[in-house]
Structure formats: C-alpha cells, structure tokens
Scaffold this motif. Sequence first.
Motif, PDB file in Angstrom:
ATOM      1  N   TYR A  31       0.849  -1.204   0.000  1.00 12.50           N
ATOM      2  CA  TYR A  31       0.000   0.000   0.000  1.00 12.50           C
ATOM      3  C   TYR A  31       0.882   1.251   0.000  1.00 12.50           C
ATOM      4  O   TYR A  31       0.627   2.217  -0.711  1.00 12.50           O
ATOM      5  CB  TYR A  31      -0.946   0.018   1.204  1.00 12.50           C
ATOM      6  CG  TYR A  31      -1.877   1.209   1.119  1.00 12.50           C
ATOM      7  CD1 TYR A  31      -2.949   1.213   0.233  1.00 12.50           C
ATOM      8  CD2 TYR A  31      -1.632   2.364   1.871  1.00 12.50           C
ATOM      9  CE1 TYR A  31      -3.776   2.322   0.105  1.00 12.50           C
ATOM     10  CE2 TYR A  31      -2.455   3.475   1.753  1.00 12.50           C
ATOM     11  CZ  TYR A  31      -3.523   3.443   0.867  1.00 12.50           C
ATOM     12  OH  TYR A  31      -4.328   4.547   0.734  1.00 12.50           O
TER      13      TYR A  31
ATOM     14  N   ILE B 279      -3.671   3.615  -5.475  1.00 11.52           N
ATOM     15  CA  ILE B 279      -4.799   2.921  -4.829  1.00 11.52           C
ATOM     16  C   ILE B 279      -5.786   3.959  -4.295  1.00 11.52           C
ATOM     17  O   ILE B 279      -5.403   4.812  -3.492  1.00 11.52           O
ATOM     18  CB  ILE B 279      -4.323   2.065  -3.617  1.00 11.52           C
ATOM     19  CG1 ILE B 279      -3.064   1.272  -3.955  1.00 11.52           C
ATOM     20  CG2 ILE B 279      -5.451   1.169  -3.110  1.00 11.52           C
ATOM     21  CD1 ILE B 279      -3.211   0.241  -5.010  1.00 11.52           C
TER      22      ILE B 279
ATOM     23  N   GLN C 252     -10.294   2.384  -0.631  1.00 12.44           N
ATOM     24  CA  GLN C 252     -10.078   0.933  -0.736  1.00 12.44           C
ATOM     25  C   GLN C 252      -8.904   0.444   0.112  1.00 12.44           C
ATOM     26  O   GLN C 252      -8.523  -0.729   0.031  1.00 12.44           O
ATOM     27  CB  GLN C 252      -9.848   0.556  -2.210  1.00 12.44           C
ATOM     28  CG  GLN C 252     -11.076   0.776  -3.072  1.00 12.44           C
ATOM     29  CD  GLN C 252     -10.854   0.290  -4.485  1.00 12.44           C
ATOM     30  OE1 GLN C 252     -10.484  -0.845  -4.718  1.00 12.44           O
ATOM     31  NE2 GLN C 252     -11.095   1.162  -5.447  1.00 12.44           N
TER      32      GLN C 252
ATOM     33  N   PHE D   9      -7.614  -3.332   0.457  1.00 11.86           N
ATOM     34  CA  PHE D   9      -6.288  -3.583  -0.133  1.00 11.86           C
ATOM     35  C   PHE D   9      -5.382  -4.255   0.902  1.00 11.86           C
ATOM     36  O   PHE D   9      -4.657  -5.208   0.582  1.00 11.86           O
ATOM     37  CB  PHE D   9      -5.678  -2.269  -0.617  1.00 11.86           C
ATOM     38  CG  PHE D   9      -4.359  -2.460  -1.317  1.00 11.86           C
ATOM     39  CD1 PHE D   9      -4.307  -2.679  -2.683  1.00 11.86           C
ATOM     40  CD2 PHE D   9      -3.157  -2.453  -0.612  1.00 11.86           C
ATOM     41  CE1 PHE D   9      -3.096  -2.895  -3.331  1.00 11.86           C
ATOM     42  CE2 PHE D   9      -1.944  -2.655  -1.246  1.00 11.86           C
ATOM     43  CZ  PHE D   9      -1.916  -2.867  -2.612  1.00 11.86           C
TER      44      PHE D   9
ATOM     45  N   PHE E 293      -7.689  -4.460  -5.862  1.00 11.90           N
ATOM     46  CA  PHE E 293      -8.395  -3.172  -5.833  1.00 11.90           C
ATOM     47  C   PHE E 293      -8.889  -2.864  -7.242  1.00 11.90           C
ATOM     48  O   PHE E 293      -8.618  -3.622  -8.184  1.00 11.90           O
ATOM     49  CB  PHE E 293      -7.462  -2.054  -5.339  1.00 11.90           C
ATOM     50  CG  PHE E 293      -6.379  -1.693  -6.314  1.00 11.90           C
ATOM     51  CD1 PHE E 293      -5.266  -2.504  -6.475  1.00 11.90           C
ATOM     52  CD2 PHE E 293      -6.483  -0.549  -7.115  1.00 11.90           C
ATOM     53  CE1 PHE E 293      -4.287  -2.191  -7.405  1.00 11.90           C
ATOM     54  CE2 PHE E 293      -5.499  -0.225  -8.034  1.00 11.90           C
ATOM     55  CZ  PHE E 293      -4.395  -1.050  -8.177  1.00 11.90           C
TER      56      PHE E 293
END
Lengths: 305, 302
Positions: free
Chosen positions: B167, B174, B178, B182, B188
């Motif tokens: 992430y 991203i 989400q 994730f 995603f």
Amino acid sequence: YLSSKFTSNNDNNDDDDEFYDNNLSIDEYIRDLARESKEVQMMGAAPVNKGSYMDKVRKEYYQKVFEEIEGIEDVDKQEGDEFEIKKKKKKNKKDKKKKRKLRRDLDQLIREYNIISIGASIIPTFNPSFRVWEYNITGLEDELQVANKNNKSWNDFFHELEKILQKETISMDNQANDDDDDDELENLIIKNDKTIPKLTNHKLGPAYENQLFTPIRYVQYYINLEKINHKYYELMASDNDDISKEGAIRQSFEVDIEYVSNSDPYNMETLIVPEYFELMKKLYLDDEIWQEYLDLAFAKSGYKD
Amino acid sequence: NPSLNKNKTLHGRFLHITDIHPDQFYLEGSDIGEMCHRTKTDDSSKSNKAPIFGKAMAGCDTPIILMNETFKWIDKNLKDKIDFVMWTGDNIRHDNDRNYPRTEAEIFDYNLKLSNVLYDIFKDSNGDVDENPYDLGVNVIPSIGNNDVFPHNMFSMGPTLQTREFYRIWRHFIPQEQQRFFDNGVSFFTEIIPNKLAVISINTLYLFKSNPLVDNCTKKNQPGYKLLIWFGQILTEMRKRNMKVWIIGHVPPIKKNFQKSCFDKFTLWINEFSDIIIGNVYGHMNIDHFIPVDTRDSIDSI
C-alpha cells in the motif's frame, strides 16, 4: 510440501509453461524438480520448451475451438442436405432458417468462452516487448450525459461489503466441517456459496460485440536487442571522439513496431471474441500462419526449442 | 471527473507493460553463464558476454539501462497518447544467483523505485500534483507478481507487513477508500471514467497453485475464497452502475496456473459478467499469446 504439490499435479517453476506429465511417479517428479532447479540455477530465466508449450496451446485450445465450430457447421450442413432432397421449392425460406440456426449455435458457443490475453515481457526472455491497446470511444459523450448520479458512494458500498464478508466467513464456518459428504448439504453449500455466481441470461458486452469500450486493435512494440547492441558497439568503436557512452546509448536505443493486430497473421478487424474464433481456426489449419504467430509470440527473437 | 471537478481528454488507448525484472547486478561484458553478473572465464568471444542492453534468450535479467531507456521512450512517445497503464508485476530480478541472494528489502526497494518512476512519468503535468497526489494524468494500475513477494511465490492473507508495504509503495495508485480492503489482499480497482470504465487488479497469488500458503477456494478461511466474494460483489455493483471493466493480474487464470477450485470459480465469474467485462490481461509467462477459456468445463466441475 513436495508430496502435497505432487498429489495436486502442480508444477513449481517460476514462469514455467510446460504441461507436466501427470503419470510421473513421485520419485520421478522429485528428480525432475531437482533437475529443473539445477537448470534454473545454471541458466537463470533462459527459455526452455516454450515451443512445445505453444504446440500444446494449439492442440489443446485452438484445435478444440476449431472442432467445435466445425461440429456446428457440419450438423447444419447435414440438415441442409436432407432438406434439399425433401423440399426444394421452399429453399430460400429454409436457407434463412438454417443461417439463423447456425448463427444461434455459434453465438451460444462463443458466449461460453473468455479470452485471456497474456503479454510479452520486458525481461529479455525473448526480445523486450509491450503493447498499446486501442478501444472504441464512439458515443462516450452521450453516455456521460446520461450517467446515473444516484449511485451510492463507494465508501458506503465498502462499508456494506465489509459486513457481507464478515457474515459470509462466519456463517460458512458454522455450516459444515471438512468431512461432510452428505449430498443435500453439499448442494445447499454450493447454492449458498457466494464465491459461485448465480448464472443469468444477460446481454453480451464489449468483449463480444463492437460497442463503447470494445478493444479495436493493438500495436505490439518491441526492442530488437541484437540491432541496438550492434549499433551501440559500432558507435563506440568509431573514431568520433565526441560520442560519449550516454550519447551512444541515446543514439542506438530504438523501439520498433513489431506488428499490429489488424495485419498478418492476425488480420482482426476488432478484438472481439468472434474474431478470436476466426483467428483460432486459421492458426489451427494453416501451418504457415502458425509459424508467423510463433515468431511474434517469441518477439521475433528466432527462438526454437 | 466530477469528484475532482476536472475534465480529461480520452484517447481511446492504453498501455500494458509487464515483467520488467530489473537487475541491479547486471554487468556489461560479464559472462552470460554467470547470470551476467561477473566474469569468470577467459573466453573473450562476444557471444558469451553480456551486451549493454541485454541479450534475448540468454537467461539474464533486465539491465537497468534497458529499463531506463524503455521508460524514457514511453515518457517521450506514449505518455500524452494513452488513458491508463496496466502494469502486471514482477518488478525485480530473479533469485537465480547464490552469490547475490534476493532479499525482501531489495524486492520492496525495486518495487518502490519502479512505482516512483511510473508515478513521475504519468502524474498530472498541470502543476496540482501536490494538492492531490491521487490525481494522475494517466492512471496506473499495478498488480502484484510472484517475484514481488518474499519468499518467492509465497503470500499469505492480509493484513501483513507485505500487504501494508505494497500500500505504501503503490499509495498514489490505490483509491483511498479501498485501503482497508487492499490491506486484506492487495486487490483493488481504479475508475478510469467514474461510473463508466474501471480496471480491477486481482492478486492472483491467492489463486496460484505455486503459492504454498494457499490451498483452494472452497474453504472460507482461504484468502482465495475471500477474494472471490470481494470480486463478485464488486462486479455486481459495477453491473448495477452499468459500468464496463477490464480484469488484470500477474498470473494468467488458466488451468495450469490456478488451483482447480479457484480456476473454476474465477472462470464462472468472468463468464457470468461477460456483459460488463471488456477483457482479461495478464503477464508472467513472457510469451505473447492468448488462451480461450471454456466455461462449460468449470460448470461441469462445480
């Protein structure tokens, strides 16, 4: 670990593309793994047996599709012959019916398939390659004007999704243990299994009919490593003192168009599934086209097993 | 884009790039038999030496020069002509040299480097990047490869250090809402045109036969099972919104790659949603080809 891998008929090689012989004994399988592991150690990611993999793709996938299409066309032809004898006078009317039936059967076959596109890599397993897809955006402006503004926010959606996920995993825990073999219970589990979709009769989308967002064409780019390396070393060997290493890199690096999907051997007008069906027929029937396809699959590197 | 109150010109084109495998130890002039990492033999024949841009079929990974020049070319020639980028993983050299064992730190490091390169190329050039780092001129949709995890192929259900690290590495790509999902599984989706066109990035390692940390998609405690619930719900919502969607991932969903129950269920989902799915694009196998997947086999199987 090996034992579990063996019983599920797995292979274990990175990027490996071979179909393993499921009849191997566990000893043979372990020996194979050891040999391959040694080869990986010795050869890095050098391609092995990729031609044989592609031959299997041709036989197990493209040939199957071809035979299914042929099957439909043959049945239709036989029905047509019988009709010729019995009712010659109503030929035109029946011909139309026949065509409609053929179309319906083919449509049914086509909608049962999905196409999985697998891209060439930058790593020079063959020559480095990448793809630019082109898609249909005709009518997009009209679509945007009627976009539904009443959709809930994605935040709300994810909030609800979290509850669903929690409920699913807890309720399924209580439903059955691993040893349940009762058919009714099994059916119930499958029926309530949210990881299996409820099959519906829906319209076909942009993968099957040319419409907004349908992929129309792609351009495959590639880097001819032999050519650019040669150019670089030629420049460096020249008597021109003004050329630095950076300059030679800049001058020698090139990206070429390898092929486009609407040219040979693909010749696809669009990239919808029915067009892939036509292509698979050609790839199965014509060895020359197949060789061209292989040449492109291996990014014009000249690879052979 | 109503949420950003911005207009964007669409070109009807996108890029798919995969399996970059950059190798920081690639050494020009080294022996090909030594993974292009060092010189051990006196053999001075050119055919056994590592050329500056790399050599096809030699078994060596990607020289950094080749990667950098490729990105420069994309920056110069494609950046302003495409709408989004599908980037399907394997952003680090193979672990094929005992003298240089691949580490988790190196894997994260190279994934971050490539993520930053792609971000720099495709971020909005209008000067408001700092205000909204998620507002990319061209959306980049990454997906995780079997070489992007440590140890190789092994990836367990999140949240874990690895899911959190990805992430951080892909933070610009991203959507914020989400993040939680994730963290659970590194899957995603990105809306290219809000409420109209999206790309779903699937973490295929949860469905992959060669991941020893997952068994199947039939047991509720399996990450593949949870991934499929997530996938089905997302597709259902997108159908409700009349959206169209591309599916991408690293390992292609074909029989030889996916665990059987995962393959069957995944196949059913992509076929059931063939009214909204535009196509399926993957990497991993290095060969430019396509596979037709027959849904009837999976229906019979289930």
